[in-house]
Design a protein around this motif. Structure first.
Motif, PDB file in Angstrom:
ATOM      1  N   ARG B  68       0.839  -1.201   0.000  1.00 21.06           N
ATOM      2  CA  ARG B  68       0.000   0.000   0.000  1.00 21.06           C
ATOM      3  C   ARG B  68       0.874   1.252   0.000  1.00 21.06           C
ATOM      4  N   HIS B  69       1.950   1.189   0.790  1.00 19.05           N
ATOM      5  CA  HIS B  69       2.865   2.318   0.884  1.00 19.05           C
ATOM      6  C   HIS B  69       3.517   2.614  -0.463  1.00 19.05           C
ATOM      7  N   TYR B  70       3.906   1.578  -1.169  1.00 15.97           N
ATOM      8  CA  TYR B  70       4.490   1.773  -2.504  1.00 15.97           C
ATOM      9  C   TYR B  70       3.486   2.471  -3.420  1.00 15.97           C
ATOM     10  N   ARG B  71       2.264   1.980  -3.392  1.00 21.46           N
ATOM     11  CA  ARG B  71       1.233   2.554  -4.263  1.00 21.46           C
ATOM     12  C   ARG B  71       0.977   4.015  -3.913  1.00 21.46           C
ATOM     13  N   GLU B  72       0.915   4.308  -2.625  1.00 25.40           N
ATOM     14  CA  GLU B  72       0.652   5.682  -2.209  1.00 25.40           C
ATOM     15  C   GLU B  72       1.793   6.610  -2.612  1.00 25.40           C
ATOM     16  N   THR B  73       3.015   6.101  -2.458  1.00 24.37           N
ATOM     17  CA  THR B  73       4.172   6.900  -2.850  1.00 24.37           C
ATOM     18  C   THR B  73       4.099   7.262  -4.330  1.00 24.37           C
ATOM     19  N   MET B  74       3.718   6.285  -5.128  1.00 26.57           N
ATOM     20  CA  MET B  74       3.640   6.538  -6.567  1.00 26.57           C
ATOM     21  C   MET B  74       2.475   7.465  -6.896  1.00 26.57           C
ATOM     22  N   ASP B  75       1.347   7.227  -6.233  1.00 28.19           N
ATOM     23  CA  ASP B  75       0.174   8.065  -6.521  1.00 28.19           C
ATOM     24  C   ASP B  75       0.445   9.524  -6.155  1.00 28.19           C
ATOM     25  N   ALA B  76       1.192   9.720  -5.079  1.00 25.89           N
ATOM     26  CA  ALA B  76       1.480  11.087  -4.652  1.00 25.89           C
ATOM     27  C   ALA B  76       2.373  11.803  -5.650  1.00 25.89           C
ATOM     28  N   ALA B  77       3.022  11.029  -6.526  1.00 29.93           N
ATOM     29  CA  ALA B  77       3.948  11.630  -7.491  1.00 29.93           C
ATOM     30  C   ALA B  77       3.251  12.007  -8.790  1.00 29.93           C
ATOM     31  N   GLY B  78       1.947  11.777  -8.840  1.00 34.98           N
ATOM     32  CA  GLY B  78       1.216  12.155 -10.052  1.00 34.98           C
ATOM     33  C   GLY B  78       1.023  10.992 -10.999  1.00 34.98           C
ATOM     34  N   ASP B  79       0.912  11.317 -12.263  1.00 33.30           N
ATOM     35  CA  ASP B  79       0.544  10.288 -13.239  1.00 33.30           C
ATOM     36  C   ASP B  79       1.686   9.877 -14.164  1.00 33.30           C
ATOM     37  N   ASP B  80       2.718  10.692 -14.239  1.00 30.89           N
ATOM     38  CA  ASP B  80       3.833  10.354 -15.123  1.00 30.89           C
ATOM     39  C   ASP B  80       4.584   9.130 -14.589  1.00 30.89           C
ATOM     40  N   PRO B  81       4.640   8.047 -15.383  1.00 27.38           N
ATOM     41  CA  PRO B  81       5.259   6.792 -14.905  1.00 27.38           C
ATOM     42  C   PRO B  81       6.702   6.981 -14.469  1.00 27.38           C
ATOM     43  N   ARG B  82       7.430   7.790 -15.173  1.00 24.89           N
ATOM     44  CA  ARG B  82       8.834   7.980 -14.818  1.00 24.89           C
ATOM     45  C   ARG B  82       8.947   8.640 -13.443  1.00 24.89           C
ATOM     46  N   LYS B  83       8.123   9.666 -13.222  1.00 24.28           N
ATOM     47  CA  LYS B  83       8.137  10.336 -11.921  1.00 24.28           C
ATOM     48  C   LYS B  83       7.673   9.399 -10.821  1.00 24.28           C
TER      49      LYS B  83
END
Lengths: 188, 188
Positions: B68-83
């Motif tokens: 869940r933490h991984y997903r949240e970290t990525m979601d907080a970074a927006g939608d750009d896959p690289r970011k």
DNA sequence: GAATATATAGACCGGTTGATCTACCTGTCA
DNA sequence: TGACAGGTAGATCAACCGGTCTATATATTC
């Protein structure tokens, strides 16, 4: 004259402990080591003062051997620093593929020995310092723009390959050499 | 109605075991866990069947939270896959820098639990599979030329950062994000 | 041959491990 | 009220832990 009878108790203890602490973990019992070494209980305490002394001596032995192994791997690759570095990662993939591979002995030791004052930690710390210096030396010869930083990155990659190899053999070392190339070439 | 008295024994056991198996290692004694949880000995065996069952349940809980933490970290970074991918590695450096960080719980578990049939291994294996899939999904969205291979390389990098962080905090996570960039961009 | 150092074998120590068991207490519900 | 599930407290168990001990055997050396 040295004893002629196939290595004394001290040597047998070191060899038995080296094998068992790797295959069964650092928490292996003293009894198992003594039995394997065919050595009397008392001899262990005479030679090493206790289990801590024995496992520390084992780590000193293996770090020397492992550092020698790194040097030989690089020397066998010739004189070109880039080839010498990449040879290390080729060798790594080979080590991990071996059926006896069970992870990095030094990482296991540091994780298993909870006491931060255990003498083993100093041995592993010094070992990591020396290997990193080995990498940095080649990077410097290559005129890498950030040799120190790249050496640390390469060593993290080594740690990762060994950790991954311990937990999921198959796809573990998938292309660590490739990543090493990226790190090296990024600074040229 | 559910009990009103601040979480039942089962919950308290899980929380105590989660903390102690991390801070003191998987070899922590049952007594210490019971004392910390303020739970009767018998309750542990009622709820989990034994220590193995408890630690396995703990790993199931933490792997869910960590994913869940991984997903949240990525979601907080927006939608750009690289970011989104690079955010994972920024987060990693932050986690390692925390004073309570003591290494990857799952690597420790796999190394400490020598028995290859221990149920905990299945939990960690599945966790690694899911996180790798998470990475691969973003790489695929990026149209990376070898998303599967790159995902494996990124995960080795994560393993390396966590292992290095456990043994030498300071210079550990030195530029893993940088290496992640190299891996990602190499396939675009 | 006697002395000494170095092994061995194994009993023994206190402490801890994970696990089982009995006895008791307490809240809920019929 | 009474039964009962679920909790607590703690004695107890065999196995194992690292470490110390005595007693004995085997070499080498003076």
């Amino acid at each position: 004259m040295a004893t002629r009878t196939a290595a004394g108790p001290r040597q047998r203890l070191l060899e038995a402990a080296e094998e068992l602490t790797y295959s069964r973990g650092m928490n292996v019992g003293v009894d198992a080591i003594l039995k394997r070494a065919n050595v009397a209980r008392r001899s262990l305490y005479e030679h090493f003062g206790g289990k801590d002394g024995l496992v520390t001596a084992v780590l000193e032995r293996t770090t020397e051997a492992d550092e020698r192994h790194y040097r030989e791997t690089m020397d066998a690759a010739g004189d070109d620093p880039r080839k010498r570095l990449l040879a290390v990662f080729d060798g790594l993939e080979a080590v991990i593929a071996e059926p006896t591979f069970r992870g990095c002995r030094y990482l296991s030791a540091d994780l298993a020995l909870a006491d931060p004052d255990h003498p083993a930690h100093a041995v592993t710390r010094e070992y990591r310092r020396r290997i990193t210096a080995l990498l940095e030396h080649e990077l410097t010869r290559l005129r890498h723009r950030a040799a120190g930083r790249a050496a640390a990155q390469l060593f993290v990659l080594i740690d990762g390959a060994l950790a991954a190899g311990a937990t999921r053999r198959a796809e573990a070392a998938t292309g660590v050499g490739e990543v090493a190339e990226l790190i090296i070439d990024a600074g040229l």
